[in-house]
Design a protein around this motif. Structure first.
Motif, short mmCIF file in Angstrom:
data_model
loop_
_atom_site.label_atom_id
_atom_site.label_comp_id
_atom_site.label_asym_id
_atom_site.label_seq_id
_atom_site.Cartn_x
_atom_site.Cartn_y
_atom_site.Cartn_z
N UNK A 55 1.16 12.17 -9.46
CA UNK A 55 0.54 13.43 -9.06
C UNK A 55 1.51 14.59 -9.26
N UNK A 56 2.78 14.34 -8.97
CA UNK A 56 3.80 15.36 -9.16
C UNK A 56 4.02 15.69 -10.63
N UNK A 57 3.63 14.80 -11.50
CA UNK A 57 3.75 15.03 -12.94
C UNK A 57 2.53 15.71 -13.54
N UNK A 58 1.53 15.96 -12.68
CA UNK A 58 0.38 16.73 -13.16
C UNK A 58 -0.97 16.07 -13.09
N UNK A 59 -1.06 14.80 -12.67
CA UNK A 59 -2.35 14.13 -12.58
C UNK A 59 -3.09 14.54 -11.32
N UNK A 60 -4.42 14.52 -11.38
CA UNK A 60 -5.23 14.74 -10.20
C UNK A 60 -5.01 13.60 -9.22
N UNK A 61 -5.08 13.84 -7.92
CA UNK A 61 -4.81 12.79 -6.93
C UNK A 61 -5.60 11.50 -7.15
N UNK A 62 -6.88 11.61 -7.43
CA UNK A 62 -7.70 10.42 -7.62
C UNK A 62 -7.26 9.64 -8.86
N UNK A 100 0.83 -1.21 0.00
CA UNK A 100 0.00 0.00 0.00
C UNK A 100 0.87 1.27 0.00
N UNK A 101 1.93 1.23 0.77
CA UNK A 101 2.82 2.40 0.83
C UNK A 101 3.51 2.61 -0.52
N UNK A 102 3.88 1.52 -1.17
CA UNK A 102 4.51 1.63 -2.48
C UNK A 102 3.51 2.15 -3.52
N UNK A 103 2.25 1.72 -3.39
CA UNK A 103 1.22 2.23 -4.29
C UNK A 103 1.06 3.74 -4.13
N UNK A 104 1.01 4.18 -2.87
CA UNK A 104 0.86 5.62 -2.61
C UNK A 104 2.08 6.40 -3.10
N UNK A 105 3.24 5.78 -2.97
CA UNK A 105 4.47 6.43 -3.44
C UNK A 105 4.44 6.61 -4.95
N UNK A 106 3.98 5.59 -5.65
CA UNK A 106 3.88 5.67 -7.11
C UNK A 106 2.83 6.70 -7.52
N UNK A 107 1.71 6.71 -6.80
CA UNK A 107 0.65 7.68 -7.08
C UNK A 107 1.17 9.11 -6.88
N UNK A 140 -1.21 -3.55 -10.77
CA UNK A 140 -1.94 -4.79 -10.99
C UNK A 140 -1.39 -5.54 -12.19
N UNK A 141 -0.90 -4.78 -13.16
CA UNK A 141 -0.33 -5.40 -14.37
C UNK A 141 1.10 -5.85 -14.15
N UNK A 142 1.94 -4.97 -13.59
CA UNK A 142 3.36 -5.27 -13.35
C UNK A 142 3.90 -4.29 -12.32
N UNK A 143 3.75 -4.67 -11.06
CA UNK A 143 4.12 -3.76 -9.97
C UNK A 143 5.60 -3.41 -9.98
N UNK A 144 6.45 -4.44 -10.10
CA UNK A 144 7.89 -4.18 -10.08
C UNK A 144 8.31 -3.37 -11.30
N UNK A 145 7.76 -3.69 -12.46
CA UNK A 145 8.09 -2.94 -13.67
C UNK A 145 7.69 -1.48 -13.57
N UNK A 146 6.52 -1.21 -12.99
CA UNK A 146 6.06 0.17 -12.84
C UNK A 146 7.00 0.97 -11.94
N UNK A 169 -3.86 7.91 -8.27
CA UNK A 169 -4.01 6.68 -7.50
C UNK A 169 -4.57 5.56 -8.38
N UNK A 170 -5.53 5.90 -9.24
CA UNK A 170 -6.11 4.90 -10.14
C UNK A 170 -5.07 4.36 -11.11
N UNK A 171 -4.26 5.25 -11.66
CA UNK A 171 -3.20 4.83 -12.59
C UNK A 171 -2.20 3.93 -11.88
#
Length: 230
Positions: free
Chosen positions: A104-111, A93-100, A122-128, A114-116
């Motif tokens: 977000x820092x690149x310009x996406x809305x927070x929601x 979960x912490x890694x997901x939030x870190x990626x989100x 879900x597709x490739x966590x380590x690759x992402x 997080x969805x991205x």
């Protein structure tokens, strides 16, 4: 809708850097060595022997240097991936939030960020995380063997150019012709490399020619000094 495809060239930077470095070093070091030895009034057989020895030693040095350097980079990348893999297993979960947060820092809305992050993980966590957190991609991934072989091969090709010139040209014209042809080879190499990488051709050709000329001039001076003193 009009189709539009951009042909990016950054995927060439890994092998292109090693290839250009190898060929450039082959021309400059071998031509400089030949000119330095010839300026000391050495017989042509001695000049050719020195040039051939420089070719073999230089090719092996380039291969070993590239392999060790790129292997160190590969080891660092692998260590980072192991750390990331462990973090994903224990703190998903912490890694997901870190990626989100990165998205977000690149310009996406927070929601949306997080969805991205959730969908990519879900597709490739380590690759992402490797791509967007650490900066490791397939294009830029370290490849030690490829770098070593490319550097050794291109060094050999580059070194053969002034060596063959020294073999074909009579002694009285050897220094002049080796220098002239080597500078032409360097200018062509710089132009080809710049074109392949999408950079300004004239600027790259001028830069590599200048440094090649400087190296040859300095070694010619060394040959003259020690040749006279001998």
């Amino acid at each position: 809708m009009q189709n539009h495809t951009e042909h990016h060239k950054s995927h060439r930077t890994g092998w292109l850097r090693a290839a250009v470095l190898g060929a450039n070093d082959g021309i400059v070091s071998t031509a400089s060595l030949i000119i330095g030895v010839a300026s000391a009034e050495t017989a042509q057989s001695g000049i050719l022997l020195a040039g051939l020895a420089g070719l073999v030693a230089g090719a092996m040095s380039m291969a070993a240097g590239e392999y060790v350097s790129v292997s160190s980079q590969a080891d660092t990348e692998q260590a980072d991936l192991e750390l990331e893999k462990n973090a994903l297993e224990n703190h998903y979960a912490a890694e997901r939030d870190e990626l989100a947060a990165i998205y977000e820092g690149r310009g996406l809305e927070p929601a949306l960020a997080l969805q991205v992050a959730e969908q990519l993980m879900a597709h490739d966590a380590l690759g992402a995380h490797a791509r967007d957190e650490i900066g490791i991609t397939d294009t830029m991934k370290a490849r030690p063997i490829q770098a070593a072989v490319s550097s050794a091969a291109t060094f050999t090709i580059g070194a053969l150019l002034p060596l063959v010139t020294a073999w074909l040209v009579p002694g009285g014209w050897l220094v002049t012709m080796v220098a002239l042809f080597s500078l032409v080879f360097l200018a062509i190499l710089g132009g080809i490399a710049a074109h392949a990488g999408g950079a300004p051709v004239i600027k790259a050709a001028s830069r590599v020619t200048f440094w090649g000329a400087l190296a040859m001039a300095l070694t010619a001076g060394v040959g003259l000094v020690f040749g006279i003193s001998a």
